[in-house]
Scaffold this active site. Structure first.
Site, PDB file in Angstrom:
ATOM      1  N   ASP A 163       0.641  -0.955  -0.080  1.00 40.65           N
ATOM      2  CA  ASP A 163       0.063   0.146  -0.111  1.00 40.65           C
ATOM      3  C   ASP A 163       0.621   1.112   0.366  1.00 40.65           C
ATOM      4  O   ASP A 163       1.662   0.893   0.094  1.00 40.65           O
ATOM      5  CB  ASP A 163      -0.603   0.090   1.477  1.00 40.65           C
ATOM      6  CG  ASP A 163      -2.093  -0.893   1.429  1.00 40.65           C
ATOM      7  OD1 ASP A 163      -1.867  -1.906  -0.197  1.00 40.65           O
ATOM      8  OD2 ASP A 163      -2.658  -1.505   2.492  1.00 40.65           O
TER       9      ASP A 163
HETATM   10  N1  URA Z   1      -1.422  -5.650   3.862  1.00 41.44           N
HETATM   11  C1  URA Z   1      -1.576  -4.621   3.833  1.00 41.44           C
HETATM   12  O1  URA Z   1      -2.502  -4.263   4.764  1.00 41.44           O
HETATM   13  N2  URA Z   1      -1.115  -3.713   2.975  1.00 41.44           N
HETATM   14  C2  URA Z   1       0.362  -3.844   2.724  1.00 41.44           C
HETATM   15  O2  URA Z   1       0.873  -2.703   2.016  1.00 41.44           O
HETATM   16  C3  URA Z   1       0.665  -4.901   2.583  1.00 41.44           C
HETATM   17  C4  URA Z   1      -0.159  -6.826   3.258  1.00 41.44           C
END
Ligand code: URA
Length: 239
Positions: free
Chosen positions: A103
């Protein structure tokens, strides 16, 4: 392979720059000045130089990046600049892309490569490549919630695979998954009543985030790291 293709695949110069460099006599093949960018060369046996520097042919490159917040796991801008903006132009020219997604606000280990088949294998659901993340959450997380996460929780019609949760404090720990659904950890934590406030990937398969690599910086994988990745690949997917 065409000379200009080889030089651009190595990230040294674009095809049009190579054509100009050939006309200016700046490119040699086996010590002879190359007059034309479209001449055929053997990347394994011919010695190519550009502006006096040897051009070393690598079919694939593998980079470790310590992703900072605000960047998107892509080669194009989205909600922020792409992580590939953190790399020198030569790697973008070589077609390097992020292997998997984090993310925008997630930090830490990212593998970038131009090896599509290997990336595909590492990310395939059936590969079950382990990824661990350091997390902090909005409230206390006890053994009971950790056990629920470990057993698998329903994140909207999908029950997560068994995972490992190590608590390192009342509201933080390390979670290791063998899958990667969209916003998986954030959605899992919501199911046990807390919100993720910080997330950093620490490992991806055999790779561990280099503690000496500052946030926003990258480095090529070491030969040992490349070999460990290669061990997960079929011969056709290797370096
Ligand atoms: N899980 C999440 O919620 N975000 C990420 O970036 C990676 C795993």
């Amino acid at each position: 392979m065409r000379l200009d293709k080889l030089i651009s695949a190595c990230g040294v110069a674009s095809r049009s720059e190579t054509a100009r460099a050939c006309r200016a006599g700046l490119v040699t093949v086996n010590g002879q000045t190359a007059r034309s960018a479209d001449m055929q060369v053997d990347p394994e046996t011919d010695a190519v130089s550009y502006g006096g520097r040897a051009v070393v042919y690598r079919r694939f490159v593998y980079l470790m990046l310590n992703k900072p917040a605000g960047y998107v796991s892509s080669t194009d801008a989205g909600d922020g600049p792409p992580v590939t903006d953190l790399l020198p132009e030569e790697y973008r020219r070589m077609g390097v892309f992020p292997c998997g997604r984090l993310d925008r606000d997630t930090l830490g280990l990212m593998l970038l490569t131009n090896n599509g088949p290997l990336s595909h294998r590492l990310l395939a659901p059936r590969s079950h490549v382990a990824k661990s993340y350091r997390f902090a959450v909005s409230g206390p997380l006890g053994r009971r919630e950790a056990a629920m996460l470990e057993a698998g929780v329903d994140i909207g019609g999908y029950v997560t695979r068994p995972c490992r949760v190590e608590l390192t404090g009342p509201d933080c720990g390390v979670i290791t998954l063998t899958e990667g659904k969209y916003h998986q950890i954030k959605r899992m934590m919501e199911r046990v009543g807390v919100r993720v406030t910080a997330l950093e990937r620490l490992s991806f398969g055999p790779l561990t985030l280099d503690p000496a690599l500052e946030r926003g910086r990258w480095r090529p994988l070491t030969p040992g790291e490349e070999a460990a990745l290669g061990a997960l690949a079929t011969p056709a997917e290797r370096v």
